[in-house]
Design a protein around this motif. Structure first.
Motif, PDB file in Angstrom:
ATOM      1  N   THR A   1       0.820  -1.207   0.000  1.00  0.00           N
ATOM      2  CA  THR A   1       0.000   0.000   0.000  1.00  0.00           C
ATOM      3  C   THR A   1       0.855   1.259   0.000  1.00  0.00           C
ATOM      4  O   THR A   1       0.322   2.361  -0.082  1.00  0.00           O
ATOM      5  CB  THR A   1      -0.947   0.025   1.209  1.00  0.00           C
ATOM      6  OG1 THR A   1      -0.178   0.018   2.411  1.00  0.00           O
ATOM      7  CG2 THR A   1      -1.908  -1.158   1.172  1.00  0.00           C
TER       8      THR A   1
ATOM      9  N   GLN B   1      -9.817   1.825   2.395  1.00  0.00           N
ATOM     10  CA  GLN B   1      -9.688   2.114   0.968  1.00  0.00           C
ATOM     11  C   GLN B   1      -8.423   1.483   0.401  1.00  0.00           C
ATOM     12  O   GLN B   1      -8.437   0.919  -0.697  1.00  0.00           O
ATOM     13  CB  GLN B   1      -9.683   3.619   0.720  1.00  0.00           C
ATOM     14  CG  GLN B   1      -9.630   3.960  -0.759  1.00  0.00           C
ATOM     15  CD  GLN B   1      -9.704   5.457  -1.019  1.00  0.00           C
ATOM     16  OE1 GLN B   1      -9.974   6.240  -0.121  1.00  0.00           O
ATOM     17  NE2 GLN B   1      -9.463   5.840  -2.253  1.00  0.00           N
TER      18      GLN B   1
ATOM     19  N   ALA C   1      -9.008  -2.203  -0.076  1.00  0.00           N
ATOM     20  CA  ALA C   1      -9.840  -2.435  -1.260  1.00  0.00           C
ATOM     21  C   ALA C   1      -9.023  -2.268  -2.545  1.00  0.00           C
ATOM     22  O   ALA C   1      -9.152  -3.073  -3.481  1.00  0.00           O
ATOM     23  CB  ALA C   1     -11.038  -1.484  -1.256  1.00  0.00           C
ATOM     24  N   GLN C   2      -8.185  -1.245  -2.589  1.00  0.00           N
ATOM     25  CA  GLN C   2      -7.341  -1.032  -3.771  1.00  0.00           C
ATOM     26  C   GLN C   2      -6.351  -2.185  -3.941  1.00  0.00           C
ATOM     27  O   GLN C   2      -6.104  -2.634  -5.063  1.00  0.00           O
ATOM     28  CB  GLN C   2      -6.578   0.283  -3.647  1.00  0.00           C
ATOM     29  CG  GLN C   2      -7.427   1.509  -3.829  1.00  0.00           C
ATOM     30  CD  GLN C   2      -6.612   2.776  -3.618  1.00  0.00           C
ATOM     31  OE1 GLN C   2      -6.303   3.140  -2.485  1.00  0.00           O
ATOM     32  NE2 GLN C   2      -6.274   3.430  -4.709  1.00  0.00           N
TER      33      GLN C   2
ATOM     34  N   TRP D   1      -6.782  -5.255  -2.952  1.00  0.00           N
ATOM     35  CA  TRP D   1      -7.560  -6.415  -3.400  1.00  0.00           C
ATOM     36  C   TRP D   1      -7.798  -6.352  -4.908  1.00  0.00           C
ATOM     37  O   TRP D   1      -7.765  -7.367  -5.594  1.00  0.00           O
ATOM     38  CB  TRP D   1      -8.873  -6.483  -2.642  1.00  0.00           C
ATOM     39  CG  TRP D   1      -9.731  -7.642  -3.067  1.00  0.00           C
ATOM     40  CD1 TRP D   1     -10.768  -7.601  -3.944  1.00  0.00           C
ATOM     41  CD2 TRP D   1      -9.601  -9.005  -2.665  1.00  0.00           C
ATOM     42  NE1 TRP D   1     -11.306  -8.850  -4.098  1.00  0.00           N
ATOM     43  CE2 TRP D   1     -10.605  -9.739  -3.325  1.00  0.00           C
ATOM     44  CE3 TRP D   1      -8.729  -9.668  -1.814  1.00  0.00           C
ATOM     45  CZ2 TRP D   1     -10.770 -11.107  -3.156  1.00  0.00           C
ATOM     46  CZ3 TRP D   1      -8.900 -11.033  -1.642  1.00  0.00           C
ATOM     47  CH2 TRP D   1      -9.894 -11.742  -2.304  1.00  0.00           C
ATOM     48  N   ASP D   2      -8.023  -5.147  -5.419  1.00  0.00           N
ATOM     49  CA  ASP D   2      -8.230  -4.985  -6.855  1.00  0.00           C
ATOM     50  C   ASP D   2      -6.987  -5.364  -7.658  1.00  0.00           C
ATOM     51  O   ASP D   2      -7.087  -5.817  -8.791  1.00  0.00           O
ATOM     52  CB  ASP D   2      -8.626  -3.547  -7.194  1.00  0.00           C
ATOM     53  CG  ASP D   2     -10.038  -3.207  -6.768  1.00  0.00           C
ATOM     54  OD1 ASP D   2     -10.834  -4.131  -6.487  1.00  0.00           O
ATOM     55  OD2 ASP D   2     -10.349  -2.000  -6.701  1.00  0.00           O
ATOM     56  N   VAL D   3      -5.812  -5.172  -7.068  1.00  0.00           N
ATOM     57  CA  VAL D   3      -4.565  -5.530  -7.741  1.00  0.00           C
ATOM     58  C   VAL D   3      -4.299  -7.023  -7.602  1.00  0.00           C
ATOM     59  O   VAL D   3      -3.967  -7.701  -8.572  1.00  0.00           O
ATOM     60  CB  VAL D   3      -3.371  -4.732  -7.164  1.00  0.00           C
ATOM     61  CG1 VAL D   3      -2.055  -5.231  -7.755  1.00  0.00           C
ATOM     62  CG2 VAL D   3      -3.554  -3.250  -7.413  1.00  0.00           C
ATOM     63  N   SER D   4      -4.448  -7.547  -6.375  1.00  0.00           N
ATOM     64  CA  SER D   4      -4.150  -8.955  -6.137  1.00  0.00           C
ATOM     65  C   SER D   4      -4.817  -9.443  -4.851  1.00  0.00           C
ATOM     66  O   SER D   4      -4.567  -8.886  -3.791  1.00  0.00           O
ATOM     67  CB  SER D   4      -2.636  -9.160  -6.002  1.00  0.00           C
ATOM     68  OG  SER D   4      -2.360 -10.490  -5.582  1.00  0.00           O
ATOM     69  N   PRO D   5      -5.611 -10.485  -4.938  1.00  0.00           N
ATOM     70  CA  PRO D   5      -6.185 -11.064  -3.731  1.00  0.00           C
ATOM     71  C   PRO D   5      -5.206 -12.012  -3.029  1.00  0.00           C
ATOM     72  O   PRO D   5      -5.531 -12.596  -2.015  1.00  0.00           O
ATOM     73  CB  PRO D   5      -7.402 -11.836  -4.259  1.00  0.00           C
ATOM     74  CG  PRO D   5      -7.019 -12.217  -5.647  1.00  0.00           C
ATOM     75  CD  PRO D   5      -6.162 -11.082  -6.152  1.00  0.00           C
TER      76      PRO D   5
END
Length: 79
Positions: free
Chosen positions: A22, A34, A37-38, A40-44
């Motif tokens: 992050t 936030q 969440a960002q 997670w959008d890149v890689s779970p």
């Protein structure tokens, strides 16, 4: 001297080495939900929650004390 054997293509496809720190998320600095969440959008798969200054560390600690849902397979804390 022998050369290492390369993994079979199937083994490479099954491996998911991608994660995110992050630390680059300057626009959402200090907003841990936030940033998660960002990430997670890149890689779970993996995340490093990065408090890059002393001022961010208390906020990260408070966020983690709330036991947030962090569904990543790997989690690293950098402070």
């Amino acid at each position: 001297m022998s050369m290492p054997t390369l993994a079979a293509p199937d083994a490479l496809l099954a491996h998911h080495p991608l994660g995110v720190s992050t630390g680059f998320m300057s626009e959402s600095r200090g907003n841990w939900p936030q940033q998660v969440a960002q990430a997670w959008d890149v890689s779970p798969f993996a995340v490093e929650l990065s408090a890059l200054s002393e001022g961010e560390l208390d906020g990260l600690a408070r966020y983690l004390e709330g036991n947030p849902r962090l569904p990543f397979r790997y989690l690293s804390i950098h402070g």
